[in-house]
Design an enzyme around this catalytic site. Structure first.
Site, PDB file in Angstrom:
ATOM      1  CG  HIS A  48      -8.090  30.021 -63.784  1.00 23.14           C
ATOM      2  ND1 HIS A  48      -7.543  28.797 -63.435  1.00 23.14           N
ATOM      3  CD2 HIS A  48      -7.052  30.848 -64.035  1.00 23.14           C
ATOM      4  CE1 HIS A  48      -6.220  28.896 -63.476  1.00 23.14           C
ATOM      5  NE2 HIS A  48      -5.896  30.119 -63.843  1.00 23.14           N
ATOM      6  N   PRO A  49      -8.955  28.011 -66.122  1.00 22.63           N
ATOM      7  CG  PRO A  49      -7.217  27.920 -67.699  1.00 22.63           C
ATOM      8  CD  PRO A  49      -7.879  28.845 -66.715  1.00 22.63           C
ATOM      9  NE  ARG A  50      -6.511  24.057 -59.738  1.00 20.23           N
ATOM     10  CZ  ARG A  50      -6.189  23.804 -58.475  1.00 20.23           C
ATOM     11  NH1 ARG A  50      -5.262  24.508 -57.872  1.00 20.23           N
ATOM     12  NH2 ARG A  50      -6.814  22.866 -57.798  1.00 20.23           N
ATOM     13  CE  LYS A  51     -12.004  28.772 -59.738  1.00 18.16           C
ATOM     14  NZ  LYS A  51     -10.601  29.127 -59.974  1.00 18.16           N
ATOM     15  CB  ILE A  52     -15.849  22.044 -63.422  1.00 20.07           C
ATOM     16  CG1 ILE A  52     -17.084  22.774 -62.920  1.00 20.07           C
ATOM     17  CG2 ILE A  52     -15.087  21.463 -62.246  1.00 20.07           C
ATOM     18  CD1 ILE A  52     -18.052  21.844 -62.218  1.00 20.07           C
TER      19      ILE A  52
END
Length: 380
Positions: A179-183
Protein backbone atom coordinates in the site's frame (compact mmCIF):
# COMPACT_ATOMS: atom_id res chain seq x y z
CA UNK A 1 4.69 27.20 5.86
CA UNK A 2 4.22 24.17 3.67
CA UNK A 3 2.30 21.19 4.93
CA UNK A 4 4.33 18.28 6.29
CA UNK A 5 2.61 14.98 5.48
CA UNK A 6 2.67 12.03 7.85
CA UNK A 7 3.84 9.79 5.00
CA UNK A 8 4.44 9.93 1.27
CA UNK A 9 5.86 7.29 -1.09
CA UNK A 10 9.22 7.78 -2.78
CA UNK A 11 8.47 7.39 -6.49
CA UNK A 12 10.34 8.78 -9.47
CA UNK A 13 11.31 8.49 -13.10
CA UNK A 14 12.53 4.92 -12.74
CA UNK A 15 9.03 3.76 -11.78
CA UNK A 16 7.51 5.80 -14.63
CA UNK A 17 9.89 4.21 -17.13
CA UNK A 18 9.18 0.73 -15.78
CA UNK A 19 5.41 1.17 -16.16
CA UNK A 20 5.84 2.64 -19.66
CA UNK A 21 7.87 -0.38 -20.68
CA UNK A 22 5.10 -2.72 -19.51
CA UNK A 23 2.46 -0.75 -21.41
CA UNK A 24 4.60 -0.87 -24.55
CA UNK A 25 4.96 -4.64 -24.21
CA UNK A 26 1.20 -5.13 -24.47
CA UNK A 27 1.16 -7.43 -21.43
CA UNK A 28 -0.31 -5.48 -18.52
CA UNK A 29 -2.09 -8.18 -16.49
CA UNK A 30 -0.37 -10.82 -14.33
CA UNK A 31 2.59 -12.04 -16.36
CA UNK A 32 6.39 -11.93 -16.62
CA UNK A 33 6.89 -8.85 -14.41
CA UNK A 34 4.87 -10.44 -11.63
CA UNK A 35 7.00 -13.58 -11.88
CA UNK A 36 10.19 -11.48 -11.76
CA UNK A 37 8.95 -9.50 -8.77
CA UNK A 38 8.12 -12.73 -6.94
CA UNK A 39 11.60 -14.16 -7.56
CA UNK A 40 13.40 -11.01 -6.50
CA UNK A 41 11.22 -10.44 -3.44
CA UNK A 42 11.71 -14.02 -2.26
CA UNK A 43 15.46 -13.66 -2.64
CA UNK A 44 15.54 -10.35 -0.75
CA UNK A 45 13.49 -11.78 2.12
CA UNK A 46 15.51 -15.03 2.27
CA UNK A 47 12.48 -17.25 1.70
CA UNK A 48 11.92 -19.94 -0.88
CA UNK A 49 8.56 -18.93 -2.38
CA UNK A 50 6.67 -15.69 -3.00
CA UNK A 51 3.15 -15.34 -4.42
CA UNK A 52 2.10 -11.85 -5.54
CA UNK A 53 -1.51 -10.89 -4.79
CA UNK A 54 -3.82 -7.89 -4.85
CA UNK A 55 -3.33 -6.80 -1.22
CA UNK A 56 -2.00 -7.87 2.15
CA UNK A 57 -5.59 -8.58 3.17
CA UNK A 58 -5.99 -11.14 0.39
CA UNK A 59 -2.58 -12.57 1.31
CA UNK A 60 -3.82 -13.09 4.89
CA UNK A 61 -6.99 -14.74 3.62
CA UNK A 62 -5.03 -17.07 1.34
CA UNK A 63 -2.64 -17.88 4.18
CA UNK A 64 -5.52 -18.98 6.39
CA UNK A 65 -7.06 -21.06 3.61
CA UNK A 66 -3.86 -22.93 2.71
CA UNK A 67 -3.11 -23.40 6.42
CA UNK A 68 -6.41 -25.28 6.74
CA UNK A 69 -8.25 -22.77 8.92
CA UNK A 70 -12.01 -23.06 8.43
CA UNK A 71 -15.42 -22.38 9.91
CA UNK A 72 -15.61 -22.97 13.64
CA UNK A 73 -11.89 -22.37 14.26
CA UNK A 74 -10.49 -19.62 16.47
CA UNK A 75 -7.63 -17.44 15.26
CA UNK A 76 -5.78 -15.33 17.83
CA UNK A 77 -5.01 -11.84 16.55
CA UNK A 78 -3.82 -8.65 18.24
CA UNK A 79 -6.57 -6.07 18.57
CA UNK A 80 -3.80 -3.42 18.31
CA UNK A 81 -3.60 -3.60 14.52
CA UNK A 82 -5.26 -2.35 11.37
CA UNK A 83 -8.66 -3.99 11.12
CA UNK A 84 -7.68 -6.21 8.16
CA UNK A 85 -5.80 -8.47 10.61
CA UNK A 86 -9.07 -9.27 12.37
CA UNK A 87 -11.16 -9.36 9.19
CA UNK A 88 -9.15 -12.11 7.50
CA UNK A 89 -10.33 -14.92 9.84
CA UNK A 90 -13.94 -13.78 9.38
CA UNK A 91 -13.56 -14.21 5.60
CA UNK A 92 -12.88 -17.95 6.08
CA UNK A 93 -15.63 -18.43 8.68
CA UNK A 94 -13.31 -18.48 11.69
CA UNK A 95 -13.57 -16.35 14.83
CA UNK A 96 -10.91 -13.71 15.53
CA UNK A 97 -9.96 -13.88 19.20
CA UNK A 98 -8.36 -10.65 20.39
CA UNK A 99 -5.12 -10.70 22.34
CA UNK A 100 -3.33 -7.86 24.10
CA UNK A 101 0.16 -6.63 23.21
CA UNK A 102 3.47 -5.83 24.83
CA UNK A 103 3.45 -2.21 26.09
CA UNK A 104 6.89 -1.36 24.66
CA UNK A 105 6.74 -2.91 21.18
CA UNK A 106 2.99 -2.91 20.53
CA UNK A 107 3.32 -6.52 19.39
CA UNK A 108 1.78 -9.83 20.40
CA UNK A 109 3.93 -11.62 22.96
CA UNK A 110 4.08 -15.17 24.30
CA UNK A 111 2.35 -13.98 27.47
CA UNK A 112 -0.50 -12.16 25.75
CA UNK A 113 -0.94 -15.07 23.35
CA UNK A 114 -1.26 -17.57 26.20
CA UNK A 115 -3.96 -15.43 27.78
CA UNK A 116 -6.03 -15.54 24.59
CA UNK A 117 -5.70 -19.19 23.49
CA UNK A 118 -8.89 -21.25 23.36
CA UNK A 119 -9.49 -24.98 22.80
CA UNK A 120 -10.58 -24.10 19.24
CA UNK A 121 -7.47 -22.11 18.34
CA UNK A 122 -5.87 -23.41 15.13
CA UNK A 123 -3.89 -20.34 14.05
CA UNK A 124 -2.29 -17.13 15.29
CA UNK A 125 -1.62 -13.98 13.29
CA UNK A 126 1.43 -12.19 14.69
CA UNK A 127 1.96 -8.62 13.47
CA UNK A 128 5.20 -6.65 13.01
CA UNK A 129 3.40 -3.51 14.13
CA UNK A 130 4.73 -0.33 12.53
CA UNK A 131 7.75 -2.30 11.36
CA UNK A 132 8.86 -3.41 14.85
CA UNK A 133 9.79 -7.10 14.52
CA UNK A 134 7.61 -9.44 16.54
CA UNK A 135 9.44 -12.01 18.70
CA UNK A 136 8.45 -14.96 16.53
CA UNK A 137 10.59 -17.55 18.34
CA UNK A 138 8.86 -16.86 21.65
CA UNK A 139 5.45 -17.17 20.03
CA UNK A 140 6.35 -20.39 18.23
CA UNK A 141 7.61 -21.84 21.49
CA UNK A 142 3.97 -21.65 22.58
CA UNK A 143 2.25 -22.64 19.34
CA UNK A 144 4.46 -25.37 17.85
CA UNK A 145 3.89 -27.95 20.63
CA UNK A 146 0.13 -27.35 20.24
CA UNK A 147 0.11 -27.74 16.47
CA UNK A 148 -1.08 -24.15 15.99
CA UNK A 149 0.07 -22.46 12.78
CA UNK A 150 1.60 -18.98 13.01
CA UNK A 151 0.97 -16.54 10.18
CA UNK A 152 3.13 -13.42 10.27
CA UNK A 153 1.41 -10.21 9.25
CA UNK A 154 4.41 -8.27 7.95
CA UNK A 155 2.29 -5.61 6.26
CA UNK A 156 4.60 -2.97 7.72
CA UNK A 157 7.70 -5.15 8.00
CA UNK A 158 9.67 -5.14 4.74
CA UNK A 159 13.23 -4.09 5.57
CA UNK A 160 12.97 -4.95 9.27
CA UNK A 161 15.29 -7.58 10.74
CA UNK A 162 14.60 -10.35 13.27
CA UNK A 163 17.58 -12.15 14.81
CA UNK A 164 19.81 -11.38 11.83
CA UNK A 165 17.30 -12.31 9.09
CA UNK A 166 14.48 -10.41 7.37
CA UNK A 167 11.22 -10.54 9.29
CA UNK A 168 8.95 -13.26 7.96
CA UNK A 169 11.80 -15.60 7.04
CA UNK A 170 11.07 -17.87 9.99
CA UNK A 171 7.30 -18.13 9.56
CA UNK A 172 5.38 -20.84 7.71
CA UNK A 173 3.35 -18.13 5.99
CA UNK A 174 3.94 -14.37 5.86
CA UNK A 175 1.71 -11.67 4.37
CA UNK A 176 3.09 -8.36 3.06
CA UNK A 177 1.53 -5.06 2.02
CA UNK A 178 2.58 -2.70 -0.77
CA UNK A 179 0.00 0.00 0.00
CA UNK A 180 1.24 3.58 -0.55
CA UNK A 181 1.71 4.07 3.21
CA UNK A 182 4.22 1.23 3.24
CA UNK A 183 7.88 1.85 2.41
CA UNK A 184 7.76 -0.44 -0.63
CA UNK A 185 4.68 0.33 -2.70
CA UNK A 186 3.01 -0.91 -5.87
CA UNK A 187 0.01 1.38 -5.37
CA UNK A 188 -2.09 -1.48 -4.08
CA UNK A 189 -0.80 -5.02 -3.82
CA UNK A 190 0.61 -7.64 -1.52
CA UNK A 191 2.67 -10.80 -1.29
CA UNK A 192 2.44 -14.15 0.46
CA UNK A 193 5.73 -15.88 1.24
CA UNK A 194 6.45 -19.36 2.54
CA UNK A 195 9.31 -21.85 2.81
CA UNK A 196 6.85 -24.59 1.85
CA UNK A 197 6.42 -25.51 -1.82
CA UNK A 198 2.99 -27.10 -1.38
CA UNK A 199 1.53 -24.09 0.43
CA UNK A 200 2.89 -21.65 -2.15
CA UNK A 201 1.69 -23.77 -5.07
CA UNK A 202 -1.85 -23.92 -3.71
CA UNK A 203 -1.88 -20.19 -2.97
CA UNK A 204 -0.66 -19.52 -6.50
CA UNK A 205 -3.58 -21.50 -7.94
CA UNK A 206 -6.18 -20.07 -5.58
CA UNK A 207 -5.29 -16.45 -6.37
CA UNK A 208 -6.23 -17.20 -10.02
CA UNK A 209 -9.62 -18.89 -9.61
CA UNK A 210 -7.87 -22.20 -8.78
CA UNK A 211 -7.15 -22.79 -12.47
CA UNK A 212 -5.03 -25.83 -13.25
CA UNK A 213 -3.25 -23.84 -15.99
CA UNK A 214 -2.25 -20.24 -15.32
CA UNK A 215 -3.45 -17.40 -17.54
CA UNK A 216 0.18 -16.67 -18.46
CA UNK A 217 0.72 -20.25 -19.64
CA UNK A 218 -2.51 -20.24 -21.63
CA UNK A 219 -1.72 -16.96 -23.38
CA UNK A 220 1.81 -18.11 -24.18
CA UNK A 221 0.39 -20.82 -26.45
CA UNK A 222 -1.41 -20.27 -29.74
CA UNK A 223 -3.56 -23.30 -28.96
CA UNK A 224 -4.22 -22.86 -25.27
CA UNK A 225 -4.43 -26.03 -23.17
CA UNK A 226 -7.77 -26.71 -21.52
CA UNK A 227 -7.91 -25.70 -17.89
CA UNK A 228 -9.77 -27.17 -14.93
CA UNK A 229 -10.92 -25.43 -11.78
CA UNK A 230 -9.78 -27.72 -9.01
CA UNK A 231 -11.58 -25.94 -6.15
CA UNK A 232 -13.39 -22.66 -5.48
CA UNK A 233 -10.76 -19.96 -5.92
CA UNK A 234 -10.43 -16.19 -5.99
CA UNK A 235 -9.34 -13.33 -8.21
CA UNK A 236 -6.48 -12.01 -6.08
CA UNK A 237 -4.01 -11.27 -8.88
CA UNK A 238 -1.41 -8.52 -9.14
CA UNK A 239 -0.83 -6.82 -12.51
CA UNK A 240 2.46 -6.47 -14.36
CA UNK A 241 2.00 -2.69 -14.09
CA UNK A 242 2.12 -2.96 -10.31
CA UNK A 243 4.93 -5.49 -10.31
CA UNK A 244 7.09 -3.25 -12.50
CA UNK A 245 6.84 -0.54 -9.86
CA UNK A 246 7.57 -3.09 -7.14
CA UNK A 247 10.77 -4.26 -8.84
CA UNK A 248 12.13 -0.70 -8.86
CA UNK A 249 10.97 -0.11 -5.29
CA UNK A 250 12.71 -3.30 -4.14
CA UNK A 251 15.99 -1.97 -5.52
CA UNK A 252 15.49 1.19 -3.44
CA UNK A 253 14.67 -0.67 -0.23
CA UNK A 254 18.10 -0.65 1.51
CA UNK A 255 18.49 3.10 0.93
CA UNK A 256 14.93 3.78 2.10
CA UNK A 257 15.38 1.82 5.33
CA UNK A 258 18.72 3.52 6.03
CA UNK A 259 17.14 6.96 5.59
CA UNK A 260 14.14 6.15 7.79
CA UNK A 261 16.42 4.90 10.54
CA UNK A 262 18.37 8.17 10.32
CA UNK A 263 15.15 10.15 10.73
CA UNK A 264 14.05 7.92 13.60
CA UNK A 265 17.38 8.42 15.38
CA UNK A 266 16.95 12.21 15.26
CA UNK A 267 13.41 11.94 16.63
CA UNK A 268 14.49 9.53 19.36
CA UNK A 269 17.35 11.76 20.54
CA UNK A 270 15.05 14.78 20.73
CA UNK A 271 12.21 12.94 22.47
CA UNK A 272 14.57 11.51 25.08
CA UNK A 273 14.92 15.06 26.48
CA UNK A 274 11.15 15.72 26.65
CA UNK A 275 9.58 14.41 29.87
CA UNK A 276 6.38 12.43 29.30
CA UNK A 277 7.08 11.34 25.73
CA UNK A 278 8.29 7.83 24.83
CA UNK A 279 9.41 6.93 21.33
CA UNK A 280 9.09 3.50 19.76
CA UNK A 281 12.47 1.74 19.68
CA UNK A 282 14.23 -1.36 18.38
CA UNK A 283 13.59 -4.45 20.52
CA UNK A 284 16.52 -6.53 21.71
CA UNK A 285 15.88 -9.19 19.04
CA UNK A 286 15.94 -7.02 15.93
CA UNK A 287 15.78 -3.71 14.12
CA UNK A 288 12.81 -1.79 12.77
CA UNK A 289 12.40 -0.24 9.35
CA UNK A 290 10.38 2.51 11.13
CA UNK A 291 7.51 2.23 8.70
CA UNK A 292 5.74 4.25 11.38
CA UNK A 293 7.34 6.32 14.11
CA UNK A 294 4.94 6.29 17.02
CA UNK A 295 5.21 8.18 20.28
CA UNK A 296 3.42 7.56 23.56
CA UNK A 297 2.18 10.67 25.36
CA UNK A 298 1.92 10.47 29.15
CA UNK A 299 2.67 12.15 32.47
CA UNK A 300 4.21 14.70 32.96
CA UNK A 301 3.77 15.97 29.40
CA UNK A 302 1.34 18.91 29.71
CA UNK A 303 -0.81 17.97 26.69
CA UNK A 304 -2.72 14.77 26.11
CA UNK A 305 -2.43 12.90 22.82
CA UNK A 306 -5.31 14.67 21.09
CA UNK A 307 -4.14 18.10 22.25
CA UNK A 308 -0.69 17.40 20.85
CA UNK A 309 -2.22 16.29 17.54
CA UNK A 310 -4.08 19.61 17.44
CA UNK A 311 -0.89 21.56 18.15
CA UNK A 312 0.85 19.75 15.30
CA UNK A 313 -2.07 20.37 12.95
CA UNK A 314 -2.03 24.08 13.85
CA UNK A 315 1.58 24.10 12.66
CA UNK A 316 0.48 22.47 9.37
CA UNK A 317 1.98 19.14 10.39
CA UNK A 318 -0.07 16.05 9.61
CA UNK A 319 0.37 13.46 12.37
CA UNK A 320 -2.02 10.59 13.07
CA UNK A 321 -3.56 8.85 16.05
CA UNK A 322 -1.77 5.65 16.94
CA UNK A 323 -2.76 2.14 15.93
CA UNK A 324 -6.45 1.36 16.33
CA UNK A 325 -7.99 -1.00 18.84
CA UNK A 326 -9.96 -3.26 16.53
CA UNK A 327 -12.13 -4.57 19.36
CA UNK A 328 -13.55 -1.06 19.81
CA UNK A 329 -14.64 -0.70 16.19
CA UNK A 330 -18.38 -1.05 15.46
CA UNK A 331 -17.76 -4.10 13.27
CA UNK A 332 -16.50 -6.06 16.31
CA UNK A 333 -18.20 -4.37 19.24
CA UNK A 334 -21.06 -6.88 19.32
CA UNK A 335 -19.17 -9.97 18.15
CA UNK A 336 -17.79 -12.73 20.34
CA UNK A 337 -14.02 -12.17 20.23
CA UNK A 338 -12.67 -13.82 23.35
CA UNK A 339 -12.24 -12.83 26.96
CA UNK A 340 -8.60 -11.75 27.29
CA UNK A 341 -7.81 -8.42 28.93
CA UNK A 342 -6.97 -5.73 26.38
CA UNK A 343 -5.84 -3.08 28.85
CA UNK A 344 -2.52 -2.34 27.14
CA UNK A 345 -4.22 -2.10 23.74
CA UNK A 346 -6.71 0.40 25.12
CA UNK A 347 -3.97 2.44 26.75
CA UNK A 348 -1.72 2.56 23.69
CA UNK A 349 -4.61 3.34 21.36
CA UNK A 350 -5.59 6.33 23.49
CA UNK A 351 -2.09 7.69 24.16
CA UNK A 352 -0.01 7.21 21.00
CA UNK A 353 0.42 9.20 17.82
CA UNK A 354 2.39 8.72 14.61
CA UNK A 355 4.85 11.43 13.54
CA UNK A 356 5.79 12.27 9.94
CA UNK A 357 8.43 9.96 8.51
CA UNK A 358 9.25 9.44 4.85
CA UNK A 359 12.32 9.29 2.64
CA UNK A 360 12.24 12.90 1.45
CA UNK A 361 11.45 14.50 4.83
CA UNK A 362 13.94 17.35 5.14
CA UNK A 363 15.96 18.25 8.20
CA UNK A 364 14.19 21.60 8.43
CA UNK A 365 10.79 19.89 8.34
CA UNK A 366 11.80 17.46 11.04
CA UNK A 367 13.04 20.36 13.16
CA UNK A 368 9.58 21.93 12.80
CA UNK A 369 7.99 18.77 14.17
CA UNK A 370 10.41 18.61 17.09
CA UNK A 371 9.87 22.30 17.94
CA UNK A 372 6.14 21.64 18.34
CA UNK A 373 6.85 18.67 20.62
CA UNK A 374 9.16 20.79 22.76
CA UNK A 375 6.85 23.80 22.78
CA UNK A 376 4.01 21.57 24.00
CA UNK A 377 6.21 20.62 26.94
CA UNK A 378 7.03 24.26 27.72
CA UNK A 379 10.59 23.87 26.42
CA UNK A 380 12.35 26.28 24.10
Amino acid sequence: MSRINVMQPWLGQAEIDAVAEVISSGWVAQGPRVAQFEREFAQSQQVAHAVAVSSCTTALQLALVVAGVSAGDDVVVPSFSFIATANAPVYVGARPVFADVDPLTGNLSAETLLAALTPATTAVIAVDQGGVPVDLDAIRAVTDPLGIVVIEDAACGVGSVYRGRPVGAGADLTAWSFHPRKILTTGEGGMLTSPHQELADRARRLREHAMSVSAADRHANTLAPAEEYTEVGYNFRMTDLQAAVGIVQLERLPVVVERRREIAAVYSAAIASIPGLRAVADPEWGTSNFQSFWVEVGYPYPLDRDELLTALANADISARRGIMASHRQPAYRDRSTGEASLAVTDQLTDSTLILPIYHELTGDDQDRVIRVLRFGAGLS
